[in-house]
Design an enzyme around this catalytic site. Sequence first.
Site, PDB file in Angstrom:
ATOM      1  N   LYS A 157       0.839  -1.199   0.000  1.00 23.09           N
ATOM      2  CA  LYS A 157       0.000   0.000   0.000  1.00 23.09           C
ATOM      3  C   LYS A 157       0.872   1.245   0.000  1.00 23.09           C
ATOM      4  O   LYS A 157       1.814   1.350   0.789  1.00 23.09           O
ATOM      5  CB  LYS A 157      -0.897  -0.001   1.246  1.00 23.09           C
ATOM      6  CG  LYS A 157      -1.844   1.186   1.311  1.00 23.09           C
ATOM      7  CD  LYS A 157      -2.790   1.077   2.487  1.00 23.09           C
ATOM      8  CE  LYS A 157      -2.256   1.738   3.725  1.00 23.09           C
ATOM      9  NZ  LYS A 157      -2.165   3.204   3.683  1.00 23.09           N
ATOM     10  N   ASP A 174      -3.590   4.274  -1.528  1.00 23.59           N
ATOM     11  CA  ASP A 174      -4.473   4.729  -0.440  1.00 23.59           C
ATOM     12  C   ASP A 174      -4.470   6.255  -0.436  1.00 23.59           C
ATOM     13  O   ASP A 174      -3.916   6.891   0.452  1.00 23.59           O
ATOM     14  CB  ASP A 174      -3.964   4.157   0.888  1.00 23.59           C
ATOM     15  CG  ASP A 174      -4.932   4.422   2.024  1.00 23.59           C
ATOM     16  OD1 ASP A 174      -6.094   4.790   1.762  1.00 23.59           O
ATOM     17  OD2 ASP A 174      -4.523   4.256   3.193  1.00 23.59           O
ATOM     18  N   LYS A 194      -7.279   8.171  -0.576  1.00 30.70           N
ATOM     19  CA  LYS A 194      -8.476   8.663   0.125  1.00 30.70           C
ATOM     20  C   LYS A 194      -9.010   9.929  -0.538  1.00 30.70           C
ATOM     21  O   LYS A 194      -9.137  10.987   0.083  1.00 30.70           O
ATOM     22  CB  LYS A 194      -8.169   8.930   1.603  1.00 30.70           C
ATOM     23  CG  LYS A 194      -7.740   7.692   2.368  1.00 30.70           C
ATOM     24  CD  LYS A 194      -7.611   7.975   3.850  1.00 30.70           C
ATOM     25  CE  LYS A 194      -7.041   6.804   4.614  1.00 30.70           C
ATOM     26  NZ  LYS A 194      -5.599   6.582   4.368  1.00 30.70           N
ATOM     27  N   ASP A 223     -13.381  15.146  -3.010  1.00 35.49           N
ATOM     28  CA  ASP A 223     -13.365  16.477  -3.624  1.00 35.49           C
ATOM     29  C   ASP A 223     -14.689  16.628  -4.368  1.00 35.49           C
ATOM     30  O   ASP A 223     -15.572  15.757  -4.241  1.00 35.49           O
ATOM     31  CB  ASP A 223     -12.141  16.563  -4.581  1.00 35.49           C
ATOM     32  CG  ASP A 223     -11.645  17.988  -4.775  1.00 35.49           C
ATOM     33  OD1 ASP A 223     -12.489  18.893  -4.974  1.00 35.49           O
ATOM     34  OD2 ASP A 223     -10.413  18.199  -4.734  1.00 35.49           O
ATOM     35  N   THR A 272      -9.880   4.164  11.227  1.00 34.25           N
ATOM     36  CA  THR A 272      -9.690   3.287  12.394  1.00 34.25           C
ATOM     37  C   THR A 272      -9.043   3.998  13.585  1.00 34.25           C
ATOM     38  O   THR A 272      -8.953   3.430  14.671  1.00 34.25           O
ATOM     39  CB  THR A 272      -8.848   2.058  12.005  1.00 34.25           C
ATOM     40  OG1 THR A 272      -7.657   2.505  11.344  1.00 34.25           O
ATOM     41  CG2 THR A 272      -9.616   1.131  11.078  1.00 34.25           C
ATOM     42  N   ARG A 301       3.231  -0.083  10.666  1.00 33.79           N
ATOM     43  CA  ARG A 301       4.321   0.042  11.634  1.00 33.79           C
ATOM     44  C   ARG A 301       4.809  -1.254  12.265  1.00 33.79           C
ATOM     45  O   ARG A 301       6.032  -1.393  12.452  1.00 33.79           O
ATOM     46  CB  ARG A 301       3.932   1.079  12.701  1.00 33.79           C
ATOM     47  CG  ARG A 301       3.974   2.500  12.148  1.00 33.79           C
ATOM     48  CD  ARG A 301       3.227   3.492  13.002  1.00 33.79           C
ATOM     49  NE  ARG A 301       1.785   3.331  12.881  1.00 33.79           N
ATOM     50  CZ  ARG A 301       0.888   4.128  13.443  1.00 33.79           C
ATOM     51  NH1 ARG A 301       1.288   5.139  14.188  1.00 33.79           N
ATOM     52  NH2 ARG A 301      -0.403   3.922  13.267  1.00 33.79           N
TER      53      ARG A 301
HETATM   54  O1  LIG Z   1      -9.246   3.752   8.417  1.00 28.32           O
HETATM   55  C1  LIG Z   1      -8.059   3.696   8.015  1.00 28.32           C
HETATM   56  C2  LIG Z   1      -7.709   3.855   6.688  1.00 28.32           C
HETATM   57  C3  LIG Z   1      -6.399   3.748   6.327  1.00 28.32           C
HETATM   58  N1  LIG Z   1      -5.445   3.490   7.224  1.00 28.32           N
HETATM   59  C4  LIG Z   1      -4.045   3.362   6.756  1.00 28.32           C
HETATM   60  O2  LIG Z   1      -3.557   2.044   7.053  1.00 28.32           O
HETATM   61  C5  LIG Z   1      -2.213   2.092   7.494  1.00 28.32           C
HETATM   62  C6  LIG Z   1      -2.130   1.531   8.886  1.00 28.32           C
HETATM   63  O3  LIG Z   1      -0.825   1.655   9.347  1.00 28.32           O
HETATM   64  P1  LIG Z   1      -0.348   1.128  10.782  1.00 28.32           P
HETATM   65  O4  LIG Z   1       1.066   1.590  10.877  1.00 28.32           O
HETATM   66  O5  LIG Z   1      -0.475  -0.378  10.735  1.00 28.32           O
HETATM   67  O6  LIG Z   1      -1.233   1.749  11.814  1.00 28.32           O
HETATM   68  C7  LIG Z   1      -1.761   3.548   7.391  1.00 28.32           C
HETATM   69  O7  LIG Z   1      -1.126   3.700   6.142  1.00 28.32           O
HETATM   70  C8  LIG Z   1      -3.069   4.346   7.398  1.00 28.32           C
HETATM   71  O8  LIG Z   1      -2.976   5.525   6.622  1.00 28.32           O
HETATM   72  C9  LIG Z   1      -5.763   3.337   8.536  1.00 28.32           C
HETATM   73  O9  LIG Z   1      -4.906   3.102   9.417  1.00 28.32           O
HETATM   74  N2  LIG Z   1      -7.080   3.427   8.902  1.00 28.32           N
END
Ligand SMILES: O=c1ccn([C@@H]2O[C@H](COP(=O)(O)O)[C@@H](O)[C@H]2O)c(=O)[nH]1
Length: 232
Positions: free
Chosen positions: A38, A65, A67, A70, A119, A210
């Site tokens: 991603k 991703d 998002k 607009d 999230t 992460r």
């Molecule tokens: O609701 C959402 C939508 C996108 N993300 C993205 O996923 C990854 C999660 O990264 P971690 O480091 O595992 O927390 C990150 O790129 C977010 O932009 C999300 O977390 N929640």
Amino acid sequence: MPQSADPRDRLIVALDLPDVAAAERLVARIGDAATFYKIGYRLAYAGGLDFAARLAHEGKKTFLDLKLHDIGNTVEEGVRSASALGATFLTVHAYPQTMRAAVRGRSSGLKILAVTVLTSYDDADAAEAGYALPVADLVARRAEQAVQIGIDGIVCSAAEARAVRGKIGPSGLIVTPGIRPAGAEAGDQKRVMTPGQARAAGIDHVVVGRPITGADDPRAVAQRIIAEMEGA
Ligand SMILES: O=c1ccn([C@@H]2O[C@H](COP(=O)(O)O)[C@@H](O)[C@H]2O)c(=O)[nH]1
């Protein structure tokens, strides 16, 4: 969408890294343990879109991703431009006008995912942003709208996966960030589940950043996440 037979496809590694060189190093270290990557804002604004096209050309699956959100015309044309990058998934925010525009701009091969409620939000965050509904209800409402509009899949937390499946049916995709192996730091994620819990709840793909990008052995962590989902 028929499920891929390759269990590695269930894990999407978030390449939230400062530059393309760092992303190249991580992809090389993970090797064939991961098939799906991603690219979000951080890397996209640092040459990541060309890198995404290169990864796709090399046979990896990619998820842009971005998002998008607009006015309709901008979203529609933005989706058309993004289609040239060979990605499998592209995100837009789950607002009806935005989702309709994305569906108009979509071309075959690119699946549009609607981000319902981030999230990192809990009910208090949703209320602070002006929403009267609890997160779970807002996710369900947006999933229902997304399916009516013809969106390919939903981004939500794994905690909502069962309810979302009830709204979108067996063929819609459920993609869940906010995934942490047991004992890993949640960081800013508030609606968190483990890979095994997410898989048991019926998700199609987990997104993990992460816990992999910050690991001493990212390949081993990716392999453990995939194995945990296989055993769920
Ligand atoms: O609701 C959402 C939508 C996108 N993300 C993205 O996923 C990854 C999660 O990264 P971690 O480091 O595992 O927390 C990150 O790129 C977010 O932009 C999300 O977390 N929640």
